[in-house]
Design a protein around this motif. Sequence first.
Motif, mmCIF file in Angstrom:
data_model
loop_
_atom_site.group_PDB
_atom_site.id
_atom_site.type_symbol
_atom_site.label_atom_id
_atom_site.label_comp_id
_atom_site.label_asym_id
_atom_site.label_seq_id
_atom_site.Cartn_x
_atom_site.Cartn_y
_atom_site.Cartn_z
ATOM 1 N N GLY A 80 0.978 -1.101 -0.045
ATOM 2 C CA GLY A 80 -0.036 0.142 0.211
ATOM 3 C C GLY A 80 0.942 1.335 -0.083
ATOM 4 N N ILE A 81 0.662 2.130 -0.818
ATOM 5 C CA ILE A 81 1.440 3.489 -1.022
ATOM 6 C C ILE A 81 0.628 4.802 -0.687
ATOM 7 C CG2 ILE A 81 3.276 2.392 -2.364
ATOM 8 C CD1 ILE A 81 1.962 3.954 -4.696
ATOM 9 N N LEU A 82 1.341 5.564 -0.668
ATOM 10 C CA LEU A 82 0.666 6.951 -0.477
ATOM 11 C C LEU A 82 0.745 7.719 -1.664
ATOM 12 C CD1 LEU A 82 2.145 7.727 3.156
ATOM 13 C CD2 LEU A 82 -0.062 6.934 2.591
ATOM 14 N N SER A 83 0.062 8.597 -1.650
ATOM 15 C CA SER A 83 -0.154 9.660 -3.011
ATOM 16 C C SER A 83 0.917 10.906 -2.497
ATOM 17 C CB SER A 83 -1.585 10.142 -3.376
ATOM 18 O OG SER A 83 -1.429 11.215 -4.300
ATOM 19 N N LEU A 84 1.400 11.595 -3.222
ATOM 20 C CA LEU A 84 2.173 12.808 -2.884
ATOM 21 C C LEU A 84 1.200 13.795 -2.440
ATOM 22 C CD1 LEU A 84 4.819 13.526 -5.684
ATOM 23 C CD2 LEU A 84 5.028 12.933 -3.384
ATOM 24 N N HIS A 85 -0.225 13.695 -2.901
ATOM 25 C CA HIS A 85 -1.278 14.474 -2.421
ATOM 26 C C HIS A 85 -1.327 14.269 -0.966
ATOM 27 C CE1 HIS A 85 -5.507 16.413 -2.380
ATOM 28 N NE2 HIS A 85 -5.482 15.247 -1.485
ATOM 29 N N ASP A 86 -1.197 13.376 -0.249
ATOM 30 C CA ASP A 86 -1.267 12.843 1.067
ATOM 31 C C ASP A 86 -0.216 13.545 2.003
ATOM 32 O OD1 ASP A 86 -3.950 11.832 0.689
ATOM 33 O OD2 ASP A 86 -2.689 10.150 0.102
ATOM 34 N N LEU A 87 0.805 13.901 1.412
ATOM 35 C CA LEU A 87 2.183 14.244 1.790
ATOM 36 C C LEU A 87 2.486 15.958 1.948
ATOM 37 C CD1 LEU A 87 4.312 11.712 -0.016
ATOM 38 C CD2 LEU A 87 3.787 11.456 2.435
ATOM 39 N N ARG A 88 3.094 16.318 2.828
ATOM 40 C CA ARG A 88 3.617 17.638 3.016
ATOM 41 C C ARG A 88 4.936 17.754 3.511
ATOM 42 N NH1 ARG A 88 -0.929 17.205 1.548
ATOM 43 N NH2 ARG A 88 -2.632 18.347 1.980
ATOM 44 N N VAL A 89 5.833 18.576 2.768
ATOM 45 C CA VAL A 89 7.239 18.578 3.314
ATOM 46 C C VAL A 89 7.565 19.840 4.056
ATOM 47 C CG1 VAL A 89 8.116 16.595 1.688
ATOM 48 C CG2 VAL A 89 8.336 19.231 1.183
ATOM 49 N N TRP A 90 8.230 19.986 5.239
ATOM 50 C CA TRP A 90 8.656 21.129 5.649
ATOM 51 C C TRP A 90 9.998 21.284 6.119
ATOM 52 C CZ3 TRP A 90 4.391 20.972 10.463
ATOM 53 C CH2 TRP A 90 3.011 21.390 9.652
ATOM 54 N N SER A 91 10.576 22.510 6.373
ATOM 55 C CA SER A 91 11.964 22.528 6.650
ATOM 56 C C SER A 91 11.710 22.605 7.977
ATOM 57 C CB SER A 91 12.466 23.784 6.247
ATOM 58 O OG SER A 91 11.908 24.922 6.849
ATOM 59 N N THR A 92 13.054 22.345 8.644
ATOM 60 C CA THR A 92 13.395 22.263 10.224
ATOM 61 C C THR A 92 13.002 23.772 10.694
ATOM 62 O OG1 THR A 92 15.578 22.733 9.938
ATOM 63 C CG2 THR A 92 14.580 20.496 10.457
ATOM 64 N N GLY A 93 12.728 24.799 9.885
ATOM 65 C CA GLY A 93 12.345 26.349 10.315
ATOM 66 C C GLY A 93 10.715 26.574 10.448
ATOM 67 N N HIS A 94 9.956 25.634 10.104
ATOM 68 C CA HIS A 94 8.727 25.446 10.409
ATOM 69 C C HIS A 94 8.272 25.660 11.651
ATOM 70 C CE1 HIS A 94 4.201 24.573 10.600
ATOM 71 N NE2 HIS A 94 4.219 24.856 9.008
ATOM 72 N N PRO A 95 7.296 26.513 12.140
ATOM 73 C CA PRO A 95 6.893 26.666 13.741
ATOM 74 C C PRO A 95 6.673 25.420 14.390
ATOM 75 C CG PRO A 95 5.690 28.248 12.297
ATOM 76 C CD PRO A 95 6.283 27.285 11.467
ATOM 77 N N LEU A 96 5.912 24.348 13.714
ATOM 78 C CA LEU A 96 5.431 23.180 14.336
ATOM 79 C C LEU A 96 6.859 22.313 14.708
ATOM 80 C CD1 LEU A 96 3.628 21.278 15.873
ATOM 81 C CD2 LEU A 96 3.092 20.255 13.853
ATOM 82 N N ALA A 97 7.878 22.347 13.607
ATOM 83 C CA ALA A 97 9.188 21.753 13.797
ATOM 84 C C ALA A 97 9.901 22.379 14.848
ATOM 85 C CB ALA A 97 9.899 21.772 12.598
ATOM 86 N N LYS A 98 10.046 23.711 14.843
ATOM 87 C CA LYS A 98 10.653 24.266 16.288
ATOM 88 C C LYS A 98 10.100 23.807 17.521
ATOM 89 C CE LYS A 98 12.206 28.291 13.666
ATOM 90 N NZ LYS A 98 12.332 29.837 13.613
ATOM 91 N N ALA A 99 8.596 23.638 17.523
ATOM 92 C CA ALA A 99 8.030 23.237 18.643
ATOM 93 C C ALA A 99 8.448 21.852 19.104
ATOM 94 C CB ALA A 99 6.678 23.354 18.436
ATOM 95 N N LEU A 100 8.190 21.000 18.207
ATOM 96 C CA LEU A 100 8.904 19.574 18.625
ATOM 97 C C LEU A 100 10.254 19.654 19.029
ATOM 98 C CD1 LEU A 100 7.480 17.643 15.371
ATOM 99 C CD2 LEU A 100 6.692 17.272 17.927
ATOM 100 N N GLY A 101 11.075 20.397 18.396
ATOM 101 C CA GLY A 101 12.503 20.458 18.844
ATOM 102 C C GLY A 101 12.643 21.173 20.245
ATOM 103 N N LYS A 102 11.684 21.789 20.510
ATOM 104 C CA LYS A 102 11.995 22.519 22.048
ATOM 105 C C LYS A 102 10.995 21.698 23.145
ATOM 106 C CE LYS A 102 11.975 27.172 20.356
ATOM 107 N NZ LYS A 102 11.288 28.459 20.095
ATOM 108 N N SER A 103 10.335 20.776 22.433
ATOM 109 C CA SER A 103 9.372 20.041 23.385
ATOM 110 C C SER A 103 9.951 19.078 24.588
ATOM 111 C CB SER A 103 8.385 19.137 22.534
ATOM 112 O OG SER A 103 9.159 17.903 22.194
#
Length: 141
Positions: A80-103
């Motif tokens: 079973g595979i995913l479509s690119l439609h179901d994916l998002r890529v973010w850099s480590t500078g995204h606010p949620l990425a930063k929040a995870l890093g500080k969590s």
Amino acid sequence: MAQEIYIDQWFSPEMRSAGERLVKRLHETGAEVASAFWLFDANENFWALYIISPLVATEGPKAYYKRIQDIINQAGPDEGILSLHDLRVWSTGHPLAKALGKSQFNQATQGNTRIGRSYIEGVYVADMYLYSMDRDLLRAA
């Protein structure tokens, strides 16, 4: 031809498995995955698989999506595979990425963990399935 996974409002075992296979292959190909998780957007009533990597900033999102598409194209007929439609890529500078890093997540909540109705460093998460989190890559941004 591999069978594409149908994504709906409920988080399914098929979604978890398909995402797990993709994340594993990204790790194997040196894609510098800082974090990978399914995130539910309550406003859109939709799940998406998010991949956070510093390479999104250095190589650009288009190149990173190409990296993912190459992995999807190599999927076997019984996967079973995913479509690119179901994916998002973010850099480590995204606010949620930063929040995870500080969590303050402990080791038990850094992988294969369901997180719901929570705030992560002030960012509200309605529902999330976290595959992996590399604090060093997240904090390097």
